[in-house]
Motif scaffolding. Structure first.
Motif, PDB file in Angstrom:
ATOM      1  N   GLY A  47      44.232  43.060  37.341  1.00 42.50           N
ATOM      2  CA  GLY A  47      44.780  42.654  38.626  1.00 42.50           C
ATOM      3  C   GLY A  47      45.949  43.485  39.107  1.00 42.50           C
ATOM      4  O   GLY A  47      46.566  43.150  40.119  1.00 42.50           O
ATOM      5  N   LEU A  48      46.262  44.593  38.452  1.00 38.38           N
ATOM      6  CA  LEU A  48      47.390  45.421  38.865  1.00 38.38           C
ATOM      7  C   LEU A  48      47.042  46.375  39.993  1.00 38.38           C
ATOM      8  O   LEU A  48      47.897  46.752  40.785  1.00 38.38           O
ATOM      9  CB  LEU A  48      47.934  46.212  37.677  1.00 38.38           C
ATOM     10  N   ILE A  49      45.778  46.785  40.065  1.00 38.89           N
ATOM     11  CA  ILE A  49      45.313  47.642  41.143  1.00 38.89           C
ATOM     12  C   ILE A  49      43.977  47.105  41.644  1.00 38.89           C
ATOM     13  O   ILE A  49      43.331  46.302  40.979  1.00 38.89           O
ATOM     14  CB  ILE A  49      45.160  49.124  40.703  1.00 38.89           C
ATOM     15  N   GLU A  50      43.600  47.549  42.833  1.00 38.57           N
ATOM     16  CA  GLU A  50      42.309  47.177  43.419  1.00 38.57           C
ATOM     17  C   GLU A  50      41.505  48.435  43.693  1.00 38.57           C
ATOM     18  O   GLU A  50      42.067  49.452  44.095  1.00 38.57           O
ATOM     19  CB  GLU A  50      42.499  46.484  44.767  1.00 38.57           C
ATOM     20  N   PHE A  51      40.210  48.360  43.520  1.00 41.37           N
ATOM     21  CA  PHE A  51      39.297  49.426  43.899  1.00 41.37           C
ATOM     22  C   PHE A  51      38.940  49.185  45.361  1.00 41.37           C
ATOM     23  O   PHE A  51      38.453  48.128  45.714  1.00 41.37           O
ATOM     24  CB  PHE A  51      38.067  49.369  42.994  1.00 41.37           C
ATOM     25  N   ILE A  52      39.199  50.166  46.208  1.00 43.91           N
ATOM     26  CA  ILE A  52      39.021  49.980  47.644  1.00 43.91           C
ATOM     27  C   ILE A  52      37.663  50.469  48.152  1.00 43.91           C
ATOM     28  O   ILE A  52      37.007  49.780  48.915  1.00 43.91           O
ATOM     29  CB  ILE A  52      40.149  50.702  48.432  1.00 43.91           C
ATOM     30  N   ASP A  53      37.249  51.669  47.743  1.00 44.44           N
ATOM     31  CA  ASP A  53      35.991  52.199  48.264  1.00 44.44           C
ATOM     32  C   ASP A  53      35.328  53.144  47.269  1.00 44.44           C
ATOM     33  O   ASP A  53      35.861  53.408  46.196  1.00 44.44           O
ATOM     34  CB  ASP A  53      36.202  52.907  49.603  1.00 44.44           C
ATOM     35  N   ASN A  54      34.164  53.664  47.652  1.00 48.16           N
ATOM     36  CA  ASN A  54      33.415  54.580  46.788  1.00 48.16           C
ATOM     37  C   ASN A  54      33.918  56.016  46.856  1.00 48.16           C
ATOM     38  O   ASN A  54      33.303  56.908  46.286  1.00 48.16           O
ATOM     39  CB  ASN A  54      31.926  54.522  47.138  1.00 48.16           C
ATOM     40  N   GLN A  55      35.003  56.263  47.530  1.00 49.59           N
ATOM     41  CA  GLN A  55      35.605  57.584  47.583  1.00 49.59           C
ATOM     42  C   GLN A  55      36.771  57.706  46.589  1.00 49.59           C
ATOM     43  O   GLN A  55      37.538  58.645  46.652  1.00 49.59           O
ATOM     44  CB  GLN A  55      36.127  57.898  48.998  1.00 49.59           C
TER      45      GLN A  55
END
Length: 139
Positions: A124-132
């Motif tokens: 929960g420290l970072i989020e994956f935003i997109d496929n790039q």
């Protein structure tokens, strides 16, 4: 200290470790942290998530001071100093020399970094935003 485990248990431990990074103790610490986080989440109501059977959903959002080993190094040397909340995998790779100095024995450093980013996401420290390869800091 000598730890004896069955071949089956050893194989299971290997699936949860980072090759050439983790020691037996660091794997056990990760497992204990995960167990304690899940146990605490079952009893806690509020901002922390309740127990969820899906392994991709953190049961308790970690704090940076809870990190150990390579996760802590990636967080403190690479992610935390990023000037913005959003960053890319390319930004992380641009700062990998500081990690290479600490871990000269790691042959596949970029693979270890990607695996660590997944673990930080799961905590929960970072989020994956997109496929790039875009991420966002949650702290």
């Amino acid at each position: 200290m000598k730890i004896e485990v069955s071949a089956e248990t050893f194989e299971r431990l290997q699936r949860h470790s980072e090759p050439l990074v983790d020691t037996a103790e660091s794997v056990i610490i990760k497992l204990l942290d995960s167990y304690e986080a899940r146990k605490g989440a079952k009893m806690t109501i509020g901002t922390e998530r309740q127990d969820d059977s899906r392994s991709d959903v953190p049961t308790k959002v970690a704090e940076p001071h809870d990190l150990r080993g390579f996760q802590k190094e990636v967080w403190e040397l690479v992610i935390e100093p990023m000037p913005t909340k959003s960053f890319t995998l390319r930004d992380v790779y641009a700062r990998e020399t500081s990690l290479a100095k600490l871990r000269p024995h790691v042959k596949e450093l970029r693979a270890s970094i990607r695996g660590t980013l997944e673990k930080l996401r799961d905590r929960g420290l970072i989020e994956f935003i997109d496929n790039q390869g875009t991420y966002r800091k949650n702290r």
